[in-house]
Design a protein around this motif. Structure first.
Motif, mmCIF file in Angstrom:
data_model
loop_
_atom_site.group_PDB
_atom_site.id
_atom_site.type_symbol
_atom_site.label_atom_id
_atom_site.label_comp_id
_atom_site.label_asym_id
_atom_site.label_seq_id
_atom_site.Cartn_x
_atom_site.Cartn_y
_atom_site.Cartn_z
ATOM 1 N N ARG A 149 10.101 10.147 12.969
ATOM 2 C CA ARG A 149 11.338 10.852 12.606
ATOM 3 C C ARG A 149 11.039 12.028 11.679
ATOM 4 N NH1 ARG A 149 14.532 10.459 8.187
ATOM 5 N NH2 ARG A 149 13.516 8.608 7.339
ATOM 6 N N LEU A 150 10.093 11.840 10.760
ATOM 7 C CA LEU A 150 9.784 12.887 9.778
ATOM 8 C C LEU A 150 8.743 13.882 10.292
ATOM 9 C CD1 LEU A 150 9.525 10.492 6.687
ATOM 10 C CD2 LEU A 150 11.337 12.186 7.068
ATOM 11 N N GLY A 151 8.207 13.619 11.493
ATOM 12 C CA GLY A 151 7.197 14.513 12.076
ATOM 13 C C GLY A 151 5.870 14.477 11.333
ATOM 14 N N LYS A 152 5.513 13.290 10.811
ATOM 15 C CA LYS A 152 4.251 13.149 10.052
ATOM 16 C C LYS A 152 3.256 12.314 10.849
ATOM 17 C CE LYS A 152 5.655 12.660 5.219
ATOM 18 N NZ LYS A 152 5.498 11.731 4.093
ATOM 19 N N PRO A 153 1.960 12.626 10.767
ATOM 20 C CA PRO A 153 0.966 11.749 11.407
ATOM 21 C C PRO A 153 0.592 10.583 10.487
ATOM 22 C CG PRO A 153 -0.108 13.677 10.494
ATOM 23 C CD PRO A 153 1.358 13.806 10.132
ATOM 24 N N LEU A 154 0.200 9.470 11.084
ATOM 25 C CA LEU A 154 -0.247 8.323 10.286
ATOM 26 C C LEU A 154 -1.652 8.597 9.729
ATOM 27 C CD1 LEU A 154 0.572 5.494 9.380
ATOM 28 C CD2 LEU A 154 -0.383 4.584 11.490
ATOM 29 N N ALA A 155 -2.442 9.301 10.520
ATOM 30 C CA ALA A 155 -3.813 9.605 10.084
ATOM 31 C C ALA A 155 -3.753 10.402 8.783
ATOM 32 C CB ALA A 155 -4.535 10.403 11.158
ATOM 33 N N GLY A 156 -4.507 9.965 7.801
ATOM 34 C CA GLY A 156 -4.571 10.684 6.527
ATOM 35 C C GLY A 156 -3.409 10.377 5.589
ATOM 36 N N ALA A 157 -2.515 9.495 5.978
ATOM 37 C CA ALA A 157 -1.355 9.181 5.121
ATOM 38 C C ALA A 157 -1.813 8.560 3.801
ATOM 39 C CB ALA A 157 -0.428 8.215 5.844
ATOM 40 N N HIS A 158 -1.015 8.777 2.766
ATOM 41 C CA HIS A 158 -1.295 8.170 1.463
ATOM 42 C C HIS A 158 -0.300 7.031 1.232
ATOM 43 C CE1 HIS A 158 -1.780 8.754 -3.196
ATOM 44 N NE2 HIS A 158 -2.175 7.570 -2.781
ATOM 45 N N VAL A 159 -0.816 5.797 1.234
ATOM 46 C CA VAL A 159 0.031 4.611 1.061
ATOM 47 C C VAL A 159 -0.263 4.002 -0.309
ATOM 48 C CG1 VAL A 159 0.604 2.326 1.984
ATOM 49 C CG2 VAL A 159 -0.022 4.175 3.558
ATOM 50 N N LEU A 160 0.787 3.852 -1.108
ATOM 51 C CA LEU A 160 0.620 3.244 -2.433
ATOM 52 C C LEU A 160 1.243 1.851 -2.386
ATOM 53 C CD1 LEU A 160 1.351 4.977 -5.821
ATOM 54 C CD2 LEU A 160 2.205 2.697 -5.379
ATOM 55 N N MET A 161 0.436 0.832 -2.694
ATOM 56 C CA MET A 161 0.967 -0.541 -2.726
ATOM 57 C C MET A 161 1.013 -0.998 -4.168
ATOM 58 S SD MET A 161 -1.001 -2.415 0.388
ATOM 59 C CE MET A 161 -0.776 -1.854 2.079
ATOM 60 N N THR A 162 2.123 -1.577 -4.571
ATOM 61 C CA THR A 162 2.230 -2.009 -5.964
ATOM 62 C C THR A 162 2.949 -3.353 -6.084
ATOM 63 O OG1 THR A 162 2.914 -1.312 -8.180
ATOM 64 C CG2 THR A 162 4.365 -0.667 -6.381
ATOM 65 N N GLY A 163 2.798 -3.983 -7.251
ATOM 66 C CA GLY A 163 3.429 -5.284 -7.485
ATOM 67 C C GLY A 163 2.358 -6.368 -7.472
ATOM 68 N N ASP A 164 2.737 -7.524 -6.942
ATOM 69 C CA ASP A 164 1.818 -8.659 -6.921
ATOM 70 C C ASP A 164 0.930 -8.579 -5.679
ATOM 71 O OD1 ASP A 164 0.540 -11.078 -6.857
ATOM 72 O OD2 ASP A 164 2.315 -12.257 -7.392
ATOM 73 N N LEU A 165 -0.215 -7.941 -5.850
ATOM 74 C CA LEU A 165 -1.106 -7.742 -4.702
ATOM 75 C C LEU A 165 -2.061 -8.930 -4.530
ATOM 76 C CD1 LEU A 165 -1.913 -3.936 -5.205
ATOM 77 C CD2 LEU A 165 0.023 -4.995 -4.023
ATOM 78 N N LYS A 166 -2.061 -9.824 -5.526
ATOM 79 C CA LYS A 166 -2.933 -10.999 -5.434
ATOM 80 C C LYS A 166 -2.304 -12.083 -4.553
ATOM 81 C CE LYS A 166 -5.214 -14.588 -8.066
ATOM 82 N NZ LYS A 166 -5.690 -15.038 -9.348
ATOM 83 N N TYR A 167 -1.055 -12.419 -4.854
ATOM 84 C CA TYR A 167 -0.401 -13.511 -4.131
ATOM 85 C C TYR A 167 0.523 -13.003 -3.021
ATOM 86 C CZ TYR A 167 -2.001 -16.441 -7.994
ATOM 87 O OH TYR A 167 -2.774 -17.104 -8.923
ATOM 88 N N GLY A 168 0.785 -11.712 -2.967
ATOM 89 C CA GLY A 168 1.717 -11.165 -1.964
ATOM 90 C C GLY A 168 1.080 -11.178 -0.579
ATOM 91 N N ARG A 169 1.505 -12.124 0.241
ATOM 92 C CA ARG A 169 0.864 -12.262 1.569
ATOM 93 C C ARG A 169 1.202 -11.093 2.480
ATOM 94 N NH1 ARG A 169 4.258 -17.764 2.178
ATOM 95 N NH2 ARG A 169 6.355 -16.904 2.178
ATOM 96 N N THR A 170 2.339 -10.432 2.224
ATOM 97 C CA THR A 170 2.707 -9.325 3.123
ATOM 98 C C THR A 170 1.720 -8.177 2.991
ATOM 99 O OG1 THR A 170 4.166 -8.077 1.633
ATOM 100 C CG2 THR A 170 5.152 -9.936 2.797
ATOM 101 N N VAL A 171 1.280 -7.887 1.747
ATOM 102 C CA VAL A 171 0.312 -6.784 1.571
ATOM 103 C C VAL A 171 -1.071 -7.173 2.090
ATOM 104 C CG1 VAL A 171 1.407 -5.390 -0.212
ATOM 105 C CG2 VAL A 171 0.143 -7.424 -0.898
ATOM 106 N N HIS A 172 -1.383 -8.482 2.068
ATOM 107 C CA HIS A 172 -2.675 -8.912 2.618
ATOM 108 C C HIS A 172 -2.720 -8.612 4.115
ATOM 109 C CE1 HIS A 172 -2.902 -12.088 -0.839
ATOM 110 N NE2 HIS A 172 -3.019 -10.841 -1.271
ATOM 111 N N SER A 173 -1.616 -8.947 4.807
ATOM 112 C CA SER A 173 -1.593 -8.691 6.258
ATOM 113 C C SER A 173 -1.475 -7.195 6.535
ATOM 114 C CB SER A 173 -0.404 -9.427 6.905
ATOM 115 O OG SER A 173 -0.577 -10.817 6.809
#
Ligand code: ASP
Ligand code: CP
Length: 342
Positions: A149-173
């Motif tokens: 929709r935004l006309g952006k490519p996935l390649a080279g995207a900058h993804v920031l993940m924050t919060g509980d990255l140790k126990y958060g199973r969603t970020v693990h997957s």
């Protein structure tokens, strides 16, 4: 494709892309414009031994929207596991009743143990701090759809993940799924003691992605395309960890953070639930109604993606279009009063 969906590790890039394509074909049904009966007669067993709203109800709704029916049980109290029944016996019993089974359980590895006792497809709806593969697929589907929709490519995207990255199973997957795509920049921002496990960081880096770890959202961030924030998984804390723990406001994604550090088309995602108690400092409600907040588009995407998972595992993915007819009931144009008009 494996008969079960237990971890994103079992999925190849081709299988993921196939699932996303099938999900896109499910949209007219998920958006309540068309009806199909392709799973008429089939029965889903939904076994949830941990709290859930989205995963439990959306797997249920997805199966119903394909024409199937659902039997479910929630919590240990109302299952014979409370009488000491094993995962093996429960699995074999459920396989005699159901054509597919979704299970959520507090112990990592338990859903795989359950699946090992049956040839009926089993989907991991979350196993302790382990994985949540269907959530990662719907997250990836959301990112792909929003980027298109935004006309952006996935390649080279900058993804920031924050919060509980140790126990958060969603970020693990999710981090494992993203690592199968063209190199990206991934920034991980976790409170002390809740960092992403090292083996996942090593895996993602070994696949050519640039991974950086920071300890606060107050750092300088440039060109963030996706902010994926998560709830602190206090239910997985030991008594020692719980004592005196409180999440600093420095980890809260809110309008000020977005305006200061991100762009006009940065996406804000969260697997939900967000903890709305003020002291939780989870994703702020001040972004409600902001088109950058994609959390409810994300939950809506749970339906077509979970329909795609069922259709693929039960091998009816080629039959969907043969069976469509228009809906006959009233459906509002926007289901949420604050839904952004994009
Ligand atoms: N609902 C997600 C899960 O079950 C995230 C969360 O609970 O915070 O993993
Ligand atoms: N995202 C998610 O898994 O939500 P529930 O815990 O409500 O199922």
């Amino acid at each position: 494709m494996s008969p079960h969906l237990l971890s994103v590790d079992s999925l190849s890039r081709d299988q993921i892309d196939h699932l996303l394509r099938v999900a896109a074909r499910m949209e007219p049904i998920a958006q309540r414009r068309q009806v199909t009966r392709v799973l008429e007669g089939a029965v889903l067993g939904n076994l949830f031994f941990e709290a859930s709203t989205r995963t439990r109800v959306s797997f249920n709704a997805a199966f119903c929207r394909l024409g199937g029916s659902v039997c479910d049980t929630t919590g240990f109290t109302f299952s014979s596991m409370a009488k000491g029944e094993s995962l093996y016996d429960t699995s074999r019993v459920m396989a005699g009743y159901c054509d597919a089974i979704v299970m959520r359980h507090p112990e990592q590895g338990s859903v795989a143990e359950f699946a090992a006792a049956t040839n009926v497809p089993v989907i991991n709806g979350g196993d302790g701090p382990g994985e949540h593969p269907s959530q990662a697929l719907l997250d990836l589907y959301t990112i792909d759809k929003e980027f298109t929709r935004l006309g952006k490519p996935l390649a080279g995207a900058h993804v920031l993940m924050t919060g509980d990255l140790k126990y958060g199973r969603t970020v693990h997957s999710l981090i494992k799924l993203l690592s199968l795509y063209a190199p990206m920049r991934i920034t991980l921002v976790a409170p002390p003691g809740l960092a992403m496990p090292d083996h996942l960081i090593e895996l993602v880096a070994s696949r050519g992605h640039r991974v950086e770890q920071r300890d606060s959202l107050a750092s300088d961030y440039a060109d963030v395309d996706v902010v994926y924030t998560t709830r602190i998984q206090k239910e997985r804390f030991t008594a020692e960890m719980s004592e005196g723990f409180s999440l600093s406001r420095d980890f809260t994604v809110d309008r000020a953070f977005l305006d200061r550090r991100c762009g006009r088309d940065t996406l804000v995602m969260h697997p939900l639930p967000r903890d709305s108690r003020p002291e939780a400092n989870d994703l702020d409600v001040d972004l409600n109604g902001d088109p950058r907040l994609a959390i409810f588009r994300q939950t809506d995407n749970g339906i077509p993606v979970r329909m795609a998972i069922f259709a693929t595992l039960l091998k009816v993915d080629e039959l969907i279009e043969k069976d469509l007819r228009p809906v006959r009931w009233f459906v509002p144009t926007r289901v949420g009063v604050d839904d952004a008009v994009l």
